[in-house]
Motif scaffolding. Structure first.
Motif, PDB file in Angstrom:
ATOM      1  N   VAL A 299      19.814 -32.413  33.198  1.00 50.60           N
ATOM      2  CA  VAL A 299      21.012 -31.941  33.900  1.00 50.60           C
ATOM      3  C   VAL A 299      21.400 -30.580  33.330  1.00 50.60           C
ATOM      4  O   VAL A 299      21.805 -29.659  34.046  1.00 50.60           O
ATOM      5  CB  VAL A 299      22.175 -32.948  33.746  1.00 50.60           C
ATOM      6  CG1 VAL A 299      23.432 -32.442  34.425  1.00 50.60           C
ATOM      7  CG2 VAL A 299      21.766 -34.315  34.289  1.00 50.60           C
ATOM      8  N   VAL A 300      21.257 -30.438  32.018  1.00 48.93           N
ATOM      9  CA  VAL A 300      21.424 -29.153  31.338  1.00 48.93           C
ATOM     10  C   VAL A 300      20.105 -28.862  30.622  1.00 48.93           C
ATOM     11  O   VAL A 300      19.516 -29.768  30.022  1.00 48.93           O
ATOM     12  CB  VAL A 300      22.588 -29.217  30.322  1.00 48.93           C
ATOM     13  CG1 VAL A 300      22.642 -27.968  29.472  1.00 48.93           C
ATOM     14  CG2 VAL A 300      23.909 -29.428  31.052  1.00 48.93           C
ATOM     15  N   THR A 301      19.637 -27.634  30.699  1.00 49.17           N
ATOM     16  CA  THR A 301      18.366 -27.303  30.037  1.00 49.17           C
ATOM     17  C   THR A 301      18.601 -26.304  28.917  1.00 49.17           C
ATOM     18  O   THR A 301      19.520 -25.485  28.965  1.00 49.17           O
ATOM     19  CB  THR A 301      17.345 -26.709  31.019  1.00 49.17           C
ATOM     20  OG1 THR A 301      17.897 -25.501  31.552  1.00 49.17           O
ATOM     21  CG2 THR A 301      17.026 -27.653  32.134  1.00 49.17           C
ATOM     22  N   SER A 302      17.740 -26.389  27.915  1.00 49.06           N
ATOM     23  CA  SER A 302      17.880 -25.491  26.767  1.00 49.06           C
ATOM     24  C   SER A 302      16.697 -24.537  26.659  1.00 49.06           C
ATOM     25  O   SER A 302      16.761 -23.552  25.938  1.00 49.06           O
ATOM     26  CB  SER A 302      17.979 -26.313  25.481  1.00 49.06           C
ATOM     27  OG  SER A 302      16.738 -26.945  25.212  1.00 49.06           O
ATOM     28  N   GLY A 303      15.616 -24.830  27.393  1.00 47.14           N
ATOM     29  CA  GLY A 303      14.366 -24.078  27.225  1.00 47.14           C
ATOM     30  C   GLY A 303      14.528 -22.565  27.260  1.00 47.14           C
ATOM     31  O   GLY A 303      14.083 -21.871  26.348  1.00 47.14           O
ATOM     32  N   VAL A 304      15.210 -22.049  28.289  1.00 49.17           N
ATOM     33  CA  VAL A 304      15.314 -20.595  28.423  1.00 49.17           C
ATOM     34  C   VAL A 304      16.276 -19.989  27.404  1.00 49.17           C
ATOM     35  O   VAL A 304      16.404 -18.768  27.321  1.00 49.17           O
ATOM     36  CB  VAL A 304      15.774 -20.183  29.842  1.00 49.17           C
ATOM     37  CG1 VAL A 304      14.762 -20.622  30.881  1.00 49.17           C
ATOM     38  CG2 VAL A 304      17.146 -20.738  30.155  1.00 49.17           C
ATOM     39  N   LEU A 305      16.954 -20.845  26.646  1.00 51.24           N
ATOM     40  CA  LEU A 305      17.954 -20.314  25.714  1.00 51.24           C
ATOM     41  C   LEU A 305      17.367 -19.930  24.361  1.00 51.24           C
ATOM     42  O   LEU A 305      18.026 -19.289  23.544  1.00 51.24           O
ATOM     43  CB  LEU A 305      19.073 -21.338  25.481  1.00 51.24           C
ATOM     44  CG  LEU A 305      19.783 -21.859  26.730  1.00 51.24           C
ATOM     45  CD1 LEU A 305      20.973 -22.715  26.336  1.00 51.24           C
ATOM     46  CD2 LEU A 305      20.258 -20.722  27.599  1.00 51.24           C
ATOM     47  N   THR A 306      16.137 -20.329  24.086  1.00 46.34           N
ATOM     48  CA  THR A 306      15.548 -20.015  22.785  1.00 46.34           C
ATOM     49  C   THR A 306      14.805 -18.692  22.846  1.00 46.34           C
ATOM     50  O   THR A 306      13.829 -18.561  23.576  1.00 46.34           O
ATOM     51  CB  THR A 306      14.588 -21.133  22.327  1.00 46.34           C
ATOM     52  OG1 THR A 306      15.296 -22.378  22.299  1.00 46.34           O
ATOM     53  CG2 THR A 306      14.048 -20.842  20.932  1.00 46.34           C
ATOM     54  N   THR A 307      15.282 -17.719  22.094  1.00 48.14           N
ATOM     55  CA  THR A 307      14.607 -16.416  22.039  1.00 48.14           C
ATOM     56  C   THR A 307      13.358 -16.510  21.180  1.00 48.14           C
ATOM     57  O   THR A 307      12.309 -16.013  21.532  1.00 48.14           O
ATOM     58  CB  THR A 307      15.544 -15.340  21.453  1.00 48.14           C
ATOM     59  OG1 THR A 307      16.713 -15.285  22.262  1.00 48.14           O
ATOM     60  CG2 THR A 307      14.880 -13.975  21.441  1.00 48.14           C
TER      61      THR A 307
END
Ligand SMILES: [Zn+2]
Ligand SMILES: [Zn+2]
Length: 336
Positions: A299-307
């Motif tokens: 429902v919420v994703t974190s993948g694109v948030l990691t630089t």
């Protein structure tokens, strides 16, 4: 004596990786072998000395790992269990704790903020702070449970109304988690303001309807303002500006952590005349379960948030340098 490697802040602007004593688990505690720990704005505040952290301190409060050693009196956990850890340590005895308001605890502590944390190979934590990581969840995702649980808490404070128009200041990791939350929570339109192009691109990828590099053009496009305005920057000059975009009957959410003695000016006439609600949101309050579930179900994703991911050895240097404005979340992987 058994030792481990950890990043230790010895005083303002003094951080290095050192051999320190291995954290033997006390009664009711387990030792977690740290697999991933997110770097957060709070870590910068601690390094700069403008947070009430005692020194020396091992920071790191957004983490996941495996149970490595189990202390006396701990039941229900096994060595090797994959876990996320709620860093909040409430006293359980004060007025607020006994009123179900633990995040206001008068003896508030947090792992990695006032107690040794997870920018280390191992960290000792109370067993009652452990949550199982679902099988399909990576350790990297597990490091987002804590920041997301702060967003869950904020959403419960906010009580978004279906169809609300929302403006978010700040497209850092928290702003981007809030963006996903308000979209799933019923926002009909979300605009995001930031100065960094790559962050705005990430906001668009995550569903922002409009993005603005600064506030130019915002008034023209939204002359009646927004139903909800959120600060996810903690920057006083930005916070002062956000009131300009609050419409009639707006809710204004102060999510970002501003410097302790910062002041902003706001018109009390506007608060009165426009029926405003001004809300704060302090950390989290038993919101780990919903945060885990939101991530587990995508429902919420974190993948694109990691630089990027860095080693423990790279961390002191990374934290000491001014933050690259395009960096989102950086994860420390002590065993990679
Ligand atoms: Zn944090
Ligand atoms: Zn308390």
């Amino acid at each position: 004596m058994r030792t481990m490697r950890a990043a230790v802040i010895e005083g303002p602007h003094k951080i290095s990786v050192k051999e320190v004593p291995y954290p033997t688990p006390g009664s009711g505690e387990v030792v977690v072998k740290v697999e991933a720990c997110g770097v957060c704005g709070t870590d910068y505040h601690i390094l700069e000395g403008d947070f009430l952290s005692p020194y020396p301190l091992i920071p790191g409060h957004e983490f996941s790992g495996t149970v490595y050693e189990i202390g006396e009196g701990v039941e229900g956990w096994n060595v090797g269990d994959r876990v996320a850890v709620d860093p909040s340590v409430y006293c359980g005895k004060c007025y607020y704790c006994l009123n179900n308001q633990g995040n206001m605890c008068q003896n508030w502590n947090a792992i990695g903020v006032t107690m040794n944390g997870a920018f280390a190979e191992y960290v000792a934590v109370p067993a009652k702070n452990l949550y199982h990581l679902p099988e399909n969840m990576s350790f990297q995702e597990g490091a987002y449970v804590e920041p997301l649980s702060c967003v869950v808490y904020a959403m419960r404070r906010l009580k978004i109304r279906f169809g609300d128009k929302v403006l978010i200041f700040g497209a850092g990791p928290m702003g981007l988690l809030l963006l996903q939350a308000v979209l799933k929570g019923g926002a009909s339109e979300v605009a995001v303001v930031d100065l960094a192009e790559e962050k705005l691109a990430a906001a668009q990828k995550l569903g922002a309807h409009k993005t603005f590099a600064g506030t130019a053009g915002l008034k023209e496009q939204y002359p009646l303002g927004f139903d909800i305005v959120i600060d996810a920057t903690g920057v006083p000059s930005v916070i002062e500006k956000m009131f300009e975009f609050a419409g009639n009957k707006a809710k204004i959410l102060q999510f970002g952590c501003a410097p302790k003695d910062a002041k902003v000016s706001v018109s009390p006439f506007d608060i009165y005349n426009k029926d405003w609600e001004i809300l704060g949101s302090m950390a989290l309050l038993f919101t780990f379960h919903p945060a885990l579930n939101l991530l587990k179900n995508g429902v919420v994703t974190s993948g694109v948030l990691t630089t990027k991911e860095i080693s423990l050895d790279e961390f002191p240097d990374y934290l000491s340098k001014p933050k690259d404005k395009n960096d989102l979340k950086v994860l420390v992987r002590p065993w990679k």
